[in-house]
Design a protein around this motif. Structure first.
Motif, PDB file in Angstrom:
ATOM      1  N   TRP A  77      34.111 -38.519  43.605  1.00 15.05           N
ATOM      2  CA  TRP A  77      34.714 -37.456  42.826  1.00 15.05           C
ATOM      3  C   TRP A  77      34.832 -37.883  41.365  1.00 15.05           C
ATOM      4  O   TRP A  77      35.273 -38.992  41.074  1.00 15.05           O
ATOM      5  CB  TRP A  77      36.082 -37.079  43.387  1.00 15.05           C
ATOM      6  CG  TRP A  77      35.948 -36.110  44.526  1.00 15.05           C
ATOM      7  CD1 TRP A  77      35.827 -36.414  45.851  1.00 15.05           C
ATOM      8  CD2 TRP A  77      35.899 -34.690  44.433  1.00 15.05           C
ATOM      9  NE1 TRP A  77      35.706 -35.272  46.590  1.00 15.05           N
ATOM     10  CE2 TRP A  77      35.749 -34.184  45.741  1.00 15.05           C
ATOM     11  CE3 TRP A  77      35.965 -33.782  43.370  1.00 15.05           C
ATOM     12  CZ2 TRP A  77      35.658 -32.826  46.024  1.00 15.05           C
ATOM     13  CZ3 TRP A  77      35.879 -32.425  43.640  1.00 15.05           C
ATOM     14  CH2 TRP A  77      35.728 -31.959  44.954  1.00 15.05           C
ATOM     15  N   ILE A  95      46.306 -31.745  39.597  1.00 20.13           N
ATOM     16  CA  ILE A  95      45.170 -32.456  40.181  1.00 20.13           C
ATOM     17  C   ILE A  95      45.648 -33.504  41.178  1.00 20.13           C
ATOM     18  O   ILE A  95      45.125 -33.621  42.292  1.00 20.13           O
ATOM     19  CB  ILE A  95      44.311 -33.104  39.076  1.00 20.13           C
ATOM     20  CG1 ILE A  95      43.643 -32.027  38.213  1.00 20.13           C
ATOM     21  CG2 ILE A  95      43.247 -34.014  39.692  1.00 20.13           C
ATOM     22  CD1 ILE A  95      42.882 -32.573  37.019  1.00 20.13           C
ATOM     23  N   LEU A  99      44.157 -32.488  44.776  1.00 20.51           N
ATOM     24  CA  LEU A  99      42.836 -33.050  44.994  1.00 20.51           C
ATOM     25  C   LEU A  99      42.694 -33.780  46.332  1.00 20.51           C
ATOM     26  O   LEU A  99      41.631 -33.688  46.957  1.00 20.51           O
ATOM     27  CB  LEU A  99      42.458 -33.986  43.837  1.00 20.51           C
ATOM     28  CG  LEU A  99      41.002 -34.457  43.829  1.00 20.51           C
ATOM     29  CD1 LEU A  99      40.042 -33.274  43.791  1.00 20.51           C
ATOM     30  CD2 LEU A  99      40.742 -35.383  42.639  1.00 20.51           C
TER      31      LEU A  99
END
Length: 271
Positions: A77, A95, A99
């Motif tokens: 990622w 995030i 995530l």
């Protein structure tokens, strides 16, 4: 904030004034990689001091440079930021919170919203500067940058999500810096047009200026930001015209291709 198996990637050239802020805005990244194309200021030293691994790579063009950067990441990622961009605390928190769940699925990319700071203050109404959606967070095996010299975009064919918080873009702190970027971007775009043998169509140029100006000034609400909005619309319209004139010159007088490139190189505008 706990770290995530994520690599922050930043491309730089003489970004000493910006790079620390950019790197420090992503405290959750397990790895930070700076791809530097020959900085002559303190960019490299500052990046290393702020926890980044620096990889030196001659400039390949925006798309190819980003794809090269992807190969240097140690994690699947990747978060791609420009040196003059940085996460807000709200987006950093979003995030970090969301995530991990996405990493466990088949998501290809995440759309992030970018807000613009122009002439020293945030734009308040101009639509592209209020929350422009950009795919900047992605899985490297499920997405790839378009191989173009300028105006690159992330290409993927699969699920994506949108986060709500914004990241900031310190857009060209001065008009001279903006004009330098216009020259650089126009040259790169014209090179792409040459390779594709795009027709010249100079007759469109007067209409292009009017339509580009009206699109930004009226329909994208730049006029509500006062004279700053006027400056944005005028600059965008001038760029649309200039790149067409430059392309006409390249086709009309091929010798101008190398002479123009040499002039840009002398002034450090060719990266």
């Amino acid at each position: 904030m706990h770290t995530l198996p994520l690599t922050l990637v930043v491309m730089t050239y003489n970004e000493a004034k910006n790079i620390a802020r950019c790197l420090d805005s992503v405290p959750f990244a397990a790895e930070k990689v700076v791809i530097d194309s020959g900085s002559t200021d303190d960019t490299v030293a500052i990046a290393q001091a702020h926890g980044a691994r620096v990889v030196r790579q001659d400039w390949l063009g925006f798309g190819p440079q980003r794809n090269f950067a992807t190969t240097q990441a140690g994690n699947d990622w990747i978060l791609a930021l420009d040196a003059d961009e940085y996460l807000t605390p709200a987006l950093a928190g979003e995030i970090a919170a969301k995530l991990p769940a996405l990493m466990a699925g088949d998501t290809c990319a995440v759309w992030l919203r970018r807000a613009t700071i122009y002439m020293g203050a945030p734009m308040r109404f101009y639509l592209p500067s209020m929350g422009e959606k950009m795919a900047r967070l992605y899985h490297r095996d499920r997405a790839r940058w378009a191989d173009v010299r300028v105006h690159e975009s992330l290409r993927f064919d699969g699920p994506a999500v949108t986060f709500q918080a914004r990241f900031n873009h310190e857009n060209n702190p001065s008009l001279p810096e903006k004009q330098i970027k216009v020259l650089r971007y126009a040259e790169l775009k014209c090179r792409d047009w040459l390779e594709k043998d795009k027709p010249v169509r100079m007759w469109q140029t007067p209409f292009v200026f009017a339509l580009a100006f009206l699109k930004d000034y009226l329909f994208r609400l730049a006029f509500l930001d006062g004279w700053r909005g006027y400056a944005i619309a005028q600059t965008a319209a001038s760029y649309a015209v200039y790149k067409r004139m430059r392309y006409y010159e390249m086709r009309r007088n091929p010798a101008s291709i190398e002479s123009g490139a040499a002039a840009l190189h002398r002034h450090g505008i060719d990266r």
